[in-house]
Enzyme design. Sequence first.
Site, PDB file in Angstrom:
ATOM      1  N   LYS A  36       0.828  -1.186   0.000  1.00  0.00           N
ATOM      2  CA  LYS A  36       0.000   0.000   0.000  1.00  0.00           C
ATOM      3  C   LYS A  36       0.875   1.254   0.000  1.00  0.00           C
ATOM      4  CE  LYS A  36      -3.707  -0.977   2.466  1.00  0.00           C
ATOM      5  NZ  LYS A  36      -4.247  -1.307   3.787  1.00  0.00           N
ATOM      6  N   ARG A  41      -2.613   3.079   8.603  1.00  0.00           N
ATOM      7  CA  ARG A  41      -2.934   1.791   7.973  1.00  0.00           C
ATOM      8  C   ARG A  41      -1.746   0.839   8.050  1.00  0.00           C
ATOM      9  NH1 ARG A  41      -6.565   3.120   2.970  1.00  0.00           N
ATOM     10  NH2 ARG A  41      -7.121   5.270   3.477  1.00  0.00           N
ATOM     11  N   GLY A  44      -6.668 -10.478   7.841  1.00  0.00           N
ATOM     12  CA  GLY A  44      -6.421 -10.853   9.232  1.00  0.00           C
ATOM     13  C   GLY A  44      -5.563  -9.833   9.939  1.00  0.00           C
ATOM     14  N   MET A  86      -4.644  -5.716  10.980  1.00  0.00           N
ATOM     15  CA  MET A  86      -5.423  -4.584  11.461  1.00  0.00           C
ATOM     16  C   MET A  86      -6.046  -3.785  10.327  1.00  0.00           C
ATOM     17  SD  MET A  86      -4.009  -1.415  13.564  1.00  0.00           S
ATOM     18  CE  MET A  86      -4.324  -0.145  12.355  1.00  0.00           C
ATOM     19  N   ARG A 111      -3.916  -0.639  -6.764  1.00  0.00           N
ATOM     20  CA  ARG A 111      -3.258  -1.960  -6.700  1.00  0.00           C
ATOM     21  C   ARG A 111      -3.714  -2.778  -7.896  1.00  0.00           C
ATOM     22  NH1 ARG A 111      -6.750  -4.177  -1.496  1.00  0.00           N
ATOM     23  NH2 ARG A 111      -8.766  -3.687  -2.413  1.00  0.00           N
ATOM     24  N   HIS A 118      -8.118 -42.953  -5.135  1.00  0.00           N
ATOM     25  CA  HIS A 118      -8.849 -43.425  -6.304  1.00  0.00           C
ATOM     26  C   HIS A 118      -9.886 -42.409  -6.764  1.00  0.00           C
ATOM     27  CE1 HIS A 118     -12.242 -45.630  -8.168  1.00  0.00           C
ATOM     28  NE2 HIS A 118     -11.247 -46.127  -8.887  1.00  0.00           N
ATOM     29  N   SER A 128       8.902 -43.156 -17.987  1.00  0.00           N
ATOM     30  CA  SER A 128       7.865 -42.216 -17.597  1.00  0.00           C
ATOM     31  C   SER A 128       7.908 -42.179 -16.076  1.00  0.00           C
ATOM     32  CB  SER A 128       6.510 -42.719 -18.095  1.00  0.00           C
ATOM     33  OG  SER A 128       5.484 -41.942 -17.536  1.00  0.00           O
ATOM     34  N   CYS A 165       4.117 -38.775 -15.698  1.00  0.00           N
ATOM     35  CA  CYS A 165       2.688 -39.001 -15.862  1.00  0.00           C
ATOM     36  C   CYS A 165       1.960 -38.979 -14.525  1.00  0.00           C
ATOM     37  CB  CYS A 165       2.427 -40.319 -16.571  1.00  0.00           C
ATOM     38  SG  CYS A 165       3.002 -41.724 -15.623  1.00  0.00           S
ATOM     39  N   TYR A 188       8.432 -34.504 -22.095  1.00  0.00           N
ATOM     40  CA  TYR A 188       7.020 -34.122 -21.977  1.00  0.00           C
ATOM     41  C   TYR A 188       6.545 -34.305 -20.542  1.00  0.00           C
ATOM     42  CZ  TYR A 188       6.046 -39.049 -21.577  1.00  0.00           C
ATOM     43  OH  TYR A 188       6.030 -40.332 -21.114  1.00  0.00           O
TER      44      TYR A 188
END
Lengths: 929, 929
Positions: free
Chosen positions: B29, B99, B108, B110, B343, B464, B813, B881, B901
């Site tokens: 800020k 601030r 959370g 002030m 912002r 699963h 893989s 994978c 890959y």
Amino acid sequence: MATAPPLVGKLVYRFEEGDATQSELLGGKGSNLCEMAHLGLPVPPGFVITTQVCQSYFSSGQTLPEGLWESLRENIDLLESSLAREFGSSSNPLLVSVRSGAAVSMPGMMDTILNLGINDEIAEGLAGLMDNPRAAYDAYRRFLQIYAGVVLEVPNDVFEPILGDAKTRAQVSQDHQLSPEQLRAIIEDYKEAIRRHSGRDVPEDPWTQLKEAVEAVFRSWNTPRAIHYRDYYGISQDLGTAVTIMSMVYGNLGDTSGTGVLFTRDPSSGKKEVLGEYLPNAQGEDVVAGGRTPRPLAELATSMPQVYRQLTAMAHQLENHYRDLQDIEFTVEEGRLFLLQTRNAKRTPMAAVRAAVDMAEEGLITRQEALLRIKPDELSQLLVPKFTEDLDSAEAQNSLLARGAPASPGAASGMVCFDAAAAVAAALQGEAVILVRPETKPDDIHGITASVGVLTCRGGVTSHAAVVTRGMGIPCVVSCEEVWVDLEQGCLTANGKTVWAGEYISLDGGTGEVFHAAYKTELPELDEFEEGKTLLGWADRVKRLGVWANADTPQDATQALSLGAEGIGLCRTEHMFLDPERLPAVRQMLLNAPAAEEWRRDNLGAGVAPKDQDQLGELVRKSPVRKFYEALDQVRRFQTEDFTGILRVMGNRPVIIRLLDAPLHEFLPSQEELLAELEELRSKPGVSSGQITEKEELARLADSLREANPMLGHRGCRLGLSFPPIYQMQVEAIMTASVGLIKQGCPVQPEIMIPLIVDVEEMRRLRRDLTAVAEAVQQEAGVRVAYKFGTMIETPRAALTAGKIAEVADFFSFGTNDLTQLTFGFSRDDAEGKFLRSYIQEGILPADPFSTLDQEGVGDLIRHAVAAGREARPSLELGICGEHGGDGASVAFFHRLGLDYVSCSPYRVPAARLAAAQAALAESTETAD
Amino acid sequence: MATAPPLVGKLVYRFEEGDATQSELLGGKGSNLCEMAHLGLPVPPGFVITTQVCQSYFSSGQTLPEGLWESLRENIDLLESSLAREFGSSSNPLLVSVRSGAAVSMPGMMDTILNLGINDEIAEGLAGLMDNPRAAYDAYRRFLQIYAGVVLEVPNDVFEPILGDAKTRAQVSQDHQLSPEQLRAIIEDYKEAIRRHSGRDVPEDPWTQLKEAVEAVFRSWNTPRAIHYRDYYGISQDLGTAVTIMSMVYGNLGDTSGTGVLFTRDPSSGKKEVLGEYLPNAQGEDVVAGGRTPRPLAELATSMPQVYRQLTAMAHQLENHYRDLQDIEFTVEEGRLFLLQTRNAKRTPMAAVRAAVDMAEEGLITRQEALLRIKPDELSQLLVPKFTEDLDSAEAQNSLLARGAPASPGAASGMVCFDAAAAVAAALQGEAVILVRPETKPDDIHGITASVGVLTCRGGVTSHAAVVTRGMGIPCVVSCEEVWVDLEQGCLTANGKTVWAGEYISLDGGTGEVFHAAYKTELPELDEFEEGKTLLGWADRVKRLGVWANADTPQDATQALSLGAEGIGLCRTEHMFLDPERLPAVRQMLLNAPAAEEWRRDNLGAGVAPKDQDQLGELVRKSPVRKFYEALDQVRRFQTEDFTGILRVMGNRPVIIRLLDAPLHEFLPSQEELLAELEELRSKPGVSSGQITEKEELARLADSLREANPMLGHRGCRLGLSFPPIYQMQVEAIMTASVGLIKQGCPVQPEIMIPLIVDVEEMRRLRRDLTAVAEAVQQEAGVRVAYKFGTMIETPRAALTAGKIAEVADFFSFGTNDLTQLTFGFSRDDAEGKFLRSYIQEGILPADPFSTLDQEGVGDLIRHAVAAGREARPSLELGICGEHGGDGASVAFFHRLGLDYVSCSPYRVPAARLAAAQAALAESTETAD
């Protein structure tokens, strides 16, 4: 004769040309005959076809190499001239024996063919030459039978009825009572039978006999049985066999002839006395065939004192030459002594130790050689019960019920019980009990301790049953999947046989055999076994690795100390939880831990124990919380007692105590049991609904702790972090025990081990919180304790990040069981029976990685962790506490890595001491080279 | 005032002294206010206390550093002179806002304190100065409330009844309708309440107010909520917060005053239009407090056109300056515009993509910047259904039932069903169904596919249920341990509420929330989302990593292709087994495999399939053997169909097909089910004993396949080696499908993957035997297929011995799910709910290693395997994978390792394409540096 391309190098060696170093080329048997010829000992003349010829035979599609035939002829010529006899002559015949012989002794290979070179005509000549027609025709008869069996594949049982009928007709009971005429008739019947079975005759031509016999020996290298044997024992399939061809000598030429075997020392006790047997007027087979009982060798001293003196002198010479106990075959032909074979004798573990120590003290070998000559496992075998009779006998093998994996060595015989309670009850009645279970769980522990042996169907050599029994020295066979236990009926079935509870079985935890019979067992007498103590004393002076033991009770610790343990490398606190008197409190503690922890975090904040009255007042109103803290107090009390006991025994030796490690549900009754109990409660009159609700709650809690893969679940330090009061209680108990003992003047060295770390952060937080507890106890007592905090390295990630973990650990203990399990992804409980055994049998893996450390994979992780750990903390204490601590090859690896100690079951401590010494010796040899 | 030792460096920065690069020192800020001041934009004068002061405050036991007080006084002096007002003066008062502001935006902490520097006397003066007593007293009232809350910890709900009562008495509904007198009375009541609750007054002295407010802001850095938040998001606890002190401007001085917010583009759609809200005659809090409805910003264009033009020009300037969508707060004080904050705006994923692409096309940012600006996960979120209303509302949160682990993103709403069959039945009736299970098993698959969402109590984000739903794009919440499912009663209970089958729930698979209500969902409209396609097109041009998909069916493969997959990295054959029509054959095959294999080995030898009539004749007489081969044939047929389908879709792109991997018992009915069925059969009249025997046999076989830790058990290539015909059948099916397609002119690239290798020897034997099968099929068809053999590297040992394995593998893989499981010893099924979530919440581990690859441990193994594999075989194809293929940070790691890959669920393919591009860009930046 089809020939293969020429081979480089000599194809055939005369005995005089070879020596004992050439066993790879000439086979064990052949090279030893060469060596004896060299020493000037009376070996019948002969020669050896090399193993290279055998290799060439197979690589060239079963053809013999160029030049072999000429070489054989030349060598036979040499035999002829040295003996002044002629191969194929009927007037003055030379007969030979043909034997297989690989570098490694191996059953399942072809037997010896004796008397080769004989036919009808030659047999007549031999009868004259020997002046003993019976002996000549008997030799011919035997030749036909063996030759037909080996070369023409005519089964032995074709010949037995012929011989039997002939003896019946002649009204005699022994072979040697048959007359020459009767033997001639038998020979004709044999020939007829051979023709009927194989469609051909045994060749009359001695040269054809020789060629066919040599090829048959080669082929016998590749019988399925031989291939399987080599696979099983990890012997290369490429070695090939040599063929030894030796001129025949005859022990069956009358009373001044005979045959026998002798050992240079007693192969059973190791005592220094020549021991052997002798059969007058006989060939080797007569000894094997039975019927006539051999005489003690000592009788030869009176019947042929000259031969006896020669023989014992030669035996002595051979033992000195080979510097080891020899097993010698000899034949006396008309008063003339021939040695047919010598080899290092097979001996019992006790004989091995005694002979090695004696020889070292006689100056025959060095102490180092004595140490290297004993296999570490042999020492373990010395400590366990054995069957009094030999169960390799055909009769015993008839009672064989099944075969499992040998898990804890020793012989046991007892009444079958199918559950722990029954086992305990029967044991109280004085019965020897064998506990048979599909698998054992921690709450079977009282049943296991009450038993003389344990048999399980599932679970491998590091399963619960295996680990527990090995620690206690109780013989155990696991993974016996041929056995199907029907708990409902109270019986087991295996290979079609049924055994009911209350019947007797025997098992051999060293071989995995299970018998449906009660065989006697005995414990070896070791108190007076001074040579064993001497050997281990030598080992201790040589070894660099410490040898510690895994022990969970003061009894175990005492035993470990007496077997030479220098510390406790693993004391499993959870084994203390399983006493039936303690289990209820442990269950209360664990079942209520989640609720209590939730309450504690909400009300007290992390890491704070409830202390003051207000908080306890609150506690009393919250039932699970109160139950948890009450149970925790009870457990604290008995843990303090336990630790006091074990620390007192070990005094100023280190004792590594592992905080709670096992998955919670291991301490809980199984879901099936709970549901059955619930069923029963519900159907019983007069049971209050409160009792049912309580049981239902128990079932619900137990179910909520159930895991699909408990080995990878909520255990070890994960529990410690989830439920801080439990580890705090354990550390408080350890420190309370320690300060108490120090106040009594007993020094202690507790080392606190936090299990299953995967990340340094777990270790850092637990160490921080637990140090606070340890410091508080010391402060209050006004006593300082020299304690350490460390961890087990048992996950691959702990090994990979060991450098960081060492920053907050005083010691690492490699938990090689779990590390192996995770590195391979092999469940200790499941792998053995399902696939691991066949992996090893088929050579996919060289050895069971749970028995012998996998140096390539698991070893690589350990190597990395040792280097990274030592770099981060040079004072880091390093050891291992898995099953591998008692395995020779693994111990050598740990020695080379420079660990401080190995820790194993008390019963394996002597073996580990020896293995550690051998590792140190191997290293100094390497350095010297 | 106690002071700490002096700090090196400046303690306080005037806005003119700082800039946007200093967010670490001045907070987000504060540094943005500095930047705006720099740009000459109308920011109220002010200054910033640095984060270093906050750090010093904590490190020195909560004391302020030497010199701070002087610095504050100096800077307040500067404000006074620049505004010609005086702090603490009642005639011409300067009020300020205070601030908090850390480098990272963080709830959370002030709130802002407005109007600081006020007291009774000053309020009077302010009333005069403003010519608006109501505004002045209202400011004072608000100040008291906020100050008391923040500094004196007086809860907000103390004040609400006072204000409410006053409005009732005054018969008004809005705060601004209260008269100055009424407000003065309220102020007195506030003071009285503050005294009662805190035992003290709000200080009258403005300087004391200032000092206490600064310290309160610092302390708010360390509230439990803030600490927890930082732990959760992995933000360092050491950063500290800055404090921004800015002179007050007033939007509540009449109709030419007001306050508002604006976005430089639509934060919801991303469309390029300034969008905002404006409330005339109000301060910021009025917007938040509600009661008055803000007006669309556009109305300002008519009411104050000058201000509106200024504002939009400044918005444009700020967007150009920051090169990103801005969220701007402003106040108009009597026609004069002030900017209070700017912002980067929070935006929806769609807006993020559209704005980034538009800005790149406008030339505001580069394409590379556009690519780097989108989080890969945002792309995945675009593809799933969403709730139409915002469920963060208090009302929706009231219906919150429980919270589990988000497993597969997207919103779902439907009728609760507790088993697969019921789910299928309800779905057939047209119901949207949510399947709720304690956990799912493979045979629940038809229930899952029939559902719009899945909820499980156990099992983690790679269980699963999670893996299957993610693959199918079905929203799923797992590991929801607050939910207790009572299958018998057909209900679930969670946090005291009970939901019966047939009731409706909603779940959010992106947050893990489960609601007891049916909220509407909608699928995003993506067909016309050209910007998304544009962005991914740019990504493809930049990325080096291939992006493949895990797909088990032709439908999956089609979807994957349309989302940009370049191959199939994992086709799980066992998922094809689970179709209810196929399962019986699969079960027959698996149950009879052990018996059939025993017969085969005894009769045919290893590796030989029964072919000729004699053997089949024999087969027919042996029931399990016949059943096995018949079932094998059936399975072969449908596998051939399946492979044909998937290979046809992918054409000349690679398709990696994994041979059977899952533990056998996954395909079998559970023991409980079988026993229940058996019970039923036995009690039913007219059931033949044959039927019962058959069921008993099934139960016995299923039990014999049971394992304690199936993840570490008899699965993967261990099955392939134990039961060779199964893998042979699969390879035959793959090759038959391949030659069939090639004959039809469709090119194919099958790659056969052998799972769970731990040793090269497994791979060598299987490859040898399976190559024979593959060659035979090609030979018979007269067609050559370009196929490969490779393995999944998913055990630590495979990674450690990868160099050897590469000698006989064409590709690796990395199965990062299993590799993570084994490296940590964390069960995917159990860890999440039992301890892993709290590990992450408490910061023991930085992230869930099943979601984001653990680069330190698992990554080390992969790094080793890649190096060793490539060294042994330079052409080795390398990919991954596991679930990590769709995670941004993990993809970056795989890029750096130089893999070929990554393969992930089809729905995550766009995210992976973007992540791969970002990784390539990060690398080129590094290279450029």
